[in-house]
Write a protein that holds these residues in place. Structure first.
Motif, PDB file in Angstrom:
ATOM      1  N   GLN A 124      37.489  37.564  45.454  1.00  0.00           N
ATOM      2  CA  GLN A 124      38.678  37.564  43.925  1.00  0.00           C
ATOM      3  C   GLN A 124      38.829  39.720  43.829  1.00  0.00           C
ATOM      4  OE1 GLN A 124      37.456  34.563  41.464  1.00  0.00           O
ATOM      5  NE2 GLN A 124      37.266  32.885  43.528  1.00  0.00           N
ATOM      6  N   PHE A 125      37.298  39.512  44.303  1.00  0.00           N
ATOM      7  CA  PHE A 125      37.012  41.198  43.173  1.00  0.00           C
ATOM      8  C   PHE A 125      38.092  41.831  44.292  1.00  0.00           C
ATOM      9  CE2 PHE A 125      34.488  45.331  43.158  1.00  0.00           C
ATOM     10  CZ  PHE A 125      34.770  44.877  41.424  1.00  0.00           C
ATOM     11  N   SER A 126      37.687  41.701  45.721  1.00  0.00           N
ATOM     12  CA  SER A 126      38.574  43.163  46.394  1.00  0.00           C
ATOM     13  C   SER A 126      39.320  43.065  46.003  1.00  0.00           C
ATOM     14  CB  SER A 126      38.488  42.223  48.058  1.00  0.00           C
ATOM     15  OG  SER A 126      38.511  43.878  48.987  1.00  0.00           O
ATOM     16  N   LEU A 127      40.123  41.539  45.560  1.00  0.00           N
ATOM     17  CA  LEU A 127      41.805  41.766  45.132  1.00  0.00           C
ATOM     18  C   LEU A 127      42.410  42.491  44.340  1.00  0.00           C
ATOM     19  CD1 LEU A 127      42.697  37.588  46.529  1.00  0.00           C
ATOM     20  CD2 LEU A 127      43.420  40.077  47.778  1.00  0.00           C
ATOM     21  N   LYS A 128      41.499  41.991  43.281  1.00  0.00           N
ATOM     22  CA  LYS A 128      40.927  42.313  42.005  1.00  0.00           C
ATOM     23  C   LYS A 128      41.395  44.017  41.940  1.00  0.00           C
ATOM     24  CE  LYS A 128      39.698  43.087  37.205  1.00  0.00           C
ATOM     25  NZ  LYS A 128      38.087  42.033  37.057  1.00  0.00           N
ATOM     26  N   VAL A 129      40.282  44.585  42.997  1.00  0.00           N
ATOM     27  CA  VAL A 129      40.908  45.696  42.758  1.00  0.00           C
ATOM     28  C   VAL A 129      41.705  46.682  44.119  1.00  0.00           C
ATOM     29  CG1 VAL A 129      39.184  48.033  43.934  1.00  0.00           C
ATOM     30  CG2 VAL A 129      38.343  45.816  43.046  1.00  0.00           C
ATOM     31  N   LEU A 130      42.708  45.687  44.714  1.00  0.00           N
ATOM     32  CA  LEU A 130      43.631  46.100  45.049  1.00  0.00           C
ATOM     33  C   LEU A 130      44.799  46.342  44.672  1.00  0.00           C
ATOM     34  CD1 LEU A 130      44.488  46.502  48.907  1.00  0.00           C
ATOM     35  CD2 LEU A 130      45.632  44.004  48.567  1.00  0.00           C
ATOM     36  N   GLU A 131      44.529  45.687  43.797  1.00  0.00           N
ATOM     37  CA  GLU A 131      45.703  45.804  42.450  1.00  0.00           C
ATOM     38  C   GLU A 131      45.611  46.382  41.672  1.00  0.00           C
ATOM     39  OE1 GLU A 131      45.972  41.817  40.526  1.00  0.00           O
ATOM     40  OE2 GLU A 131      46.419  40.696  42.176  1.00  0.00           O
ATOM     41  N   MET A 132      44.297  47.602  41.291  1.00  0.00           N
ATOM     42  CA  MET A 132      44.334  48.543  40.537  1.00  0.00           C
ATOM     43  C   MET A 132      44.956  49.568  40.667  1.00  0.00           C
ATOM     44  SD  MET A 132      40.380  48.877  39.133  1.00  0.00           S
ATOM     45  CE  MET A 132      39.204  46.391  39.234  1.00  0.00           C
ATOM     46  N   ASN A 133      45.610  50.643  40.117  1.00  0.00           N
ATOM     47  CA  ASN A 133      45.801  51.624  40.207  1.00  0.00           C
ATOM     48  C   ASN A 133      45.024  52.498  39.795  1.00  0.00           C
ATOM     49  OD1 ASN A 133      45.668  51.656  37.435  1.00  0.00           O
ATOM     50  ND2 ASN A 133      47.855  51.247  36.613  1.00  0.00           N
ATOM     51  N   ASP A 134      45.511  53.862  39.882  1.00  0.00           N
ATOM     52  CA  ASP A 134      44.715  54.813  39.727  1.00  0.00           C
ATOM     53  C   ASP A 134      44.089  55.012  38.908  1.00  0.00           C
ATOM     54  OD1 ASP A 134      43.521  57.203  41.795  1.00  0.00           O
ATOM     55  OD2 ASP A 134      43.770  57.950  39.943  1.00  0.00           O
ATOM     56  N   THR A 135      44.292  54.865  37.869  1.00  0.00           N
ATOM     57  CA  THR A 135      43.248  55.300  36.343  1.00  0.00           C
ATOM     58  C   THR A 135      43.146  53.442  36.316  1.00  0.00           C
ATOM     59  OG1 THR A 135      45.956  56.203  35.299  1.00  0.00           O
ATOM     60  CG2 THR A 135      43.691  55.095  33.805  1.00  0.00           C
ATOM     61  N   GLN A 136      43.305  52.893  36.551  1.00  0.00           N
ATOM     62  CA  GLN A 136      41.662  51.641  36.369  1.00  0.00           C
ATOM     63  C   GLN A 136      41.013  51.702  37.412  1.00  0.00           C
ATOM     64  OE1 GLN A 136      45.430  48.621  37.171  1.00  0.00           O
ATOM     65  NE2 GLN A 136      45.175  47.988  35.297  1.00  0.00           N
ATOM     66  N   VAL A 137      41.044  51.814  38.741  1.00  0.00           N
ATOM     67  CA  VAL A 137      40.303  52.696  39.489  1.00  0.00           C
ATOM     68  C   VAL A 137      38.852  53.492  38.683  1.00  0.00           C
ATOM     69  CG1 VAL A 137      39.385  53.096  41.350  1.00  0.00           C
ATOM     70  CG2 VAL A 137      41.657  51.451  41.682  1.00  0.00           C
ATOM     71  N   LEU A 138      39.337  54.034  38.400  1.00  0.00           N
ATOM     72  CA  LEU A 138      38.531  54.873  37.763  1.00  0.00           C
ATOM     73  C   LEU A 138      38.044  54.754  36.814  1.00  0.00           C
ATOM     74  CD1 LEU A 138      37.976  58.507  36.848  1.00  0.00           C
ATOM     75  CD2 LEU A 138      40.310  58.661  36.042  1.00  0.00           C
ATOM     76  N   ASP A 139      38.173  53.508  35.790  1.00  0.00           N
ATOM     77  CA  ASP A 139      37.938  53.451  34.230  1.00  0.00           C
ATOM     78  C   ASP A 139      36.737  52.377  35.212  1.00  0.00           C
ATOM     79  OD1 ASP A 139      39.096  54.129  33.004  1.00  0.00           O
ATOM     80  OD2 ASP A 139      40.611  51.914  32.194  1.00  0.00           O
ATOM     81  N   ALA A 140      37.390  51.142  36.430  1.00  0.00           N
ATOM     82  CA  ALA A 140      36.212  50.544  36.905  1.00  0.00           C
ATOM     83  C   ALA A 140      34.596  51.304  37.911  1.00  0.00           C
ATOM     84  CB  ALA A 140      36.509  49.948  37.601  1.00  0.00           C
ATOM     85  N   ILE A 141      34.670  52.358  37.837  1.00  0.00           N
ATOM     86  CA  ILE A 141      34.244  53.110  38.331  1.00  0.00           C
ATOM     87  C   ILE A 141      33.281  53.840  37.317  1.00  0.00           C
ATOM     88  CG2 ILE A 141      33.826  55.440  39.731  1.00  0.00           C
ATOM     89  CD1 ILE A 141      36.432  55.077  41.091  1.00  0.00           C
TER      90      ILE A 141
END
Length: 422
Positions: free
Chosen positions: A22-39
């Motif tokens: 589930q977490f992997s799928l959530k990250v897969l859907e993230m755009n670059d800005t959302q990935v940056l936020d998560a990091i």
């Protein structure tokens, strides 16, 4: 008893695997800005995770003037975006419209809810007819908030007025339709004289117009405000090159913590190491999948990038088959993601025109007919049957009658009218 214990352990392992997926799928859907936020969010709580030393500057650059407090609220409170609101209404609407086409139009709206693409651009991108586009836009314009999907401020206000009941409604519609600029200049006495009504009536109509929201989408969460390119595409010496931007974040687990021999510290850090490993692995998987899809797009649409030729019909299924992954994985990966090309930000959905309309083969045939006629011998122009035969040689099946229909749609005269005499 032992069997029961084994079953419980299996259930726990299955649940953990499911959570990871589930977490992997959530990250897969993230755009670059959302990935940056998560990091950045993980860096704040995880002592073993390290990243590029400029990570906070990157986030600040992505969000411009937003404060850390704004960012925290945006990360914690997942507000519904305008597109999510409209898509929910689309999927429950009784009108029979092409949902893929409506989906594309909704995703193309700007942060205020306006449709900035012209009809010509939409026809070129989606291959839909003018009538189908107009019908789809009209349906979306019935969704709340009223006024969305308008092409201008005038249309936005007229849509909102159409849902109101007020004694000054008729006058308000007339002023909006014909004299909106004069109203903006506050020429109320002039309007009263022009419409042969009292100043009081003009004031009432003006108040009604001003009660309408000129930016109906502005009160929603705006992922588009945070949009940045996920990949940069450039052409150098006729070679299309890709730079995946999320690889710049340089995520890693601290060697200092990994090498500790302190048992108590090791136990304390175990949870954080697992979290960091999951985040790193999920982002890496996202990057590999995204890069594969962008490569696949470039392979299929190379003529677009090299020579600005029209896009070829391309489906998510074709991309999935080429990459050996599920179609839903392609769909998740391209959602809300953009590439930078020639100083333009282009949604990945743009490169799948066949997903939007079944007429992609017709579009390709029309373009080829136009090219063949342009290069034909003007003293001996091709007949419609000649064109059908030439298309068949290229793997495009078209009857003579279909060629004639496409030629007429392109505004190209018949063979006899094209013939030139010396």
């Amino acid at each position: 008893m032992k069997l029961e214990t084994n079953l419980k352990q299996t259930q726990i392992q299955t649940q953990k695997l499911s959570l990871k997926q589930q977490f992997s799928l959530k990250v897969l859907e993230m755009n670059d800005t959302q990935v940056l936020d998560a990091i950045v969010a993980e860096l704040e709580i995880n002592p073993v995770l390290e990243a590029n030393e400029n990570i906070y500057a990157m986030q600040e650059h992505a969000y411009g003037d937003r404060t850390p407090f704004d960012l925290a609220l945006n990360y914690v409170v997942q507000e519904e975006s305008l597109s999510e609101t409209l898509l929910k209404q689309l999927h429950t609407d009784s009108n029979q419209v092409n949902e893929a086409l409506a989906d594309f139009i909704i995703e193309s709206l700007d942060s205020n809810g306006y449709l900035r693409l012209s009809m010509e651009e939409l026809m070129e991108i989606t291959h839909a007819s003018f009538e189908e586009l107009e019908e789809t836009i009209n349906v979306i314009q019935t969704f709340e908030p009223y006024g969305v999907c308008a092409r201008s401020l005038q249309e936005c206000i007229l849509i909102q007025l159409s849902y109101l009941h007020h004694p000054a409604l008729k006058t308000a519609i007339t002023i909006t339709d014909r004299y909106l600029e004069e109203l903006a200049q506050n020429k109320l006495p002039w309007l009263a004289s022009c419409l042969n009504i009292s100043l009081e009536e003009v004031n009432a109509a003006a108040a009604l117009i001003r009660s309408c929201n000129p930016k109906p989408g502005s009160s929603y969460a705006h992922p588009s405000a945070y949009v940045a390119a996920d990949a940069k595409i450039t052409v150098i010496d006729r070679e299309v090159q890709i730079e995946l931007l999320s690889t710049r974040y340089d995520l890693r687990i601290s060697k200092r913590y990994q090498s500790t021999t302190d048992k108590e510290m090791q136990n304390y850090l175990k949870k954080y190491i697992k979290q960091a490993e999951l985040l790193i692995a999920s982002i890496e998987k996202r990057n590999v999948t995204l890069l594969g899809i962008v490569h696949c797009i470039i392979d299929h649409q190379k003529d677009y990038f090299l020579d600005h030729r029209p896009l070829k019909g391309f489906t998510l299924k074709e991309a999935a088959q080429a990459l050996g992954i599920h179609e839903s994985t392609v769909s998740r990966t391209i959602a809300n993601k953009y590439v930078s090309f020639e100083e333009r930000l282009i949604p990945l959905k743009f490169f799948f025109p066949a997903k939007l309309s079944s007429s992609d083969s017709a579009h390709e045939a029309k373009e080829r007919i136009k090219e063949l006629i342009t290069s034909e011998n003007k003293q001996q122009p091709y007949s419609d049957q000649d064109l059908a035969d030439l298309l068949l040689e290229e793997g495009i099946r078209c009857s003579r009658r279909t060629v004639a229909k496409y030629r007429d749609a392109l505004g190209i005269p018949s063979t006899s009218k094209r013939k030139q005499y010396r």
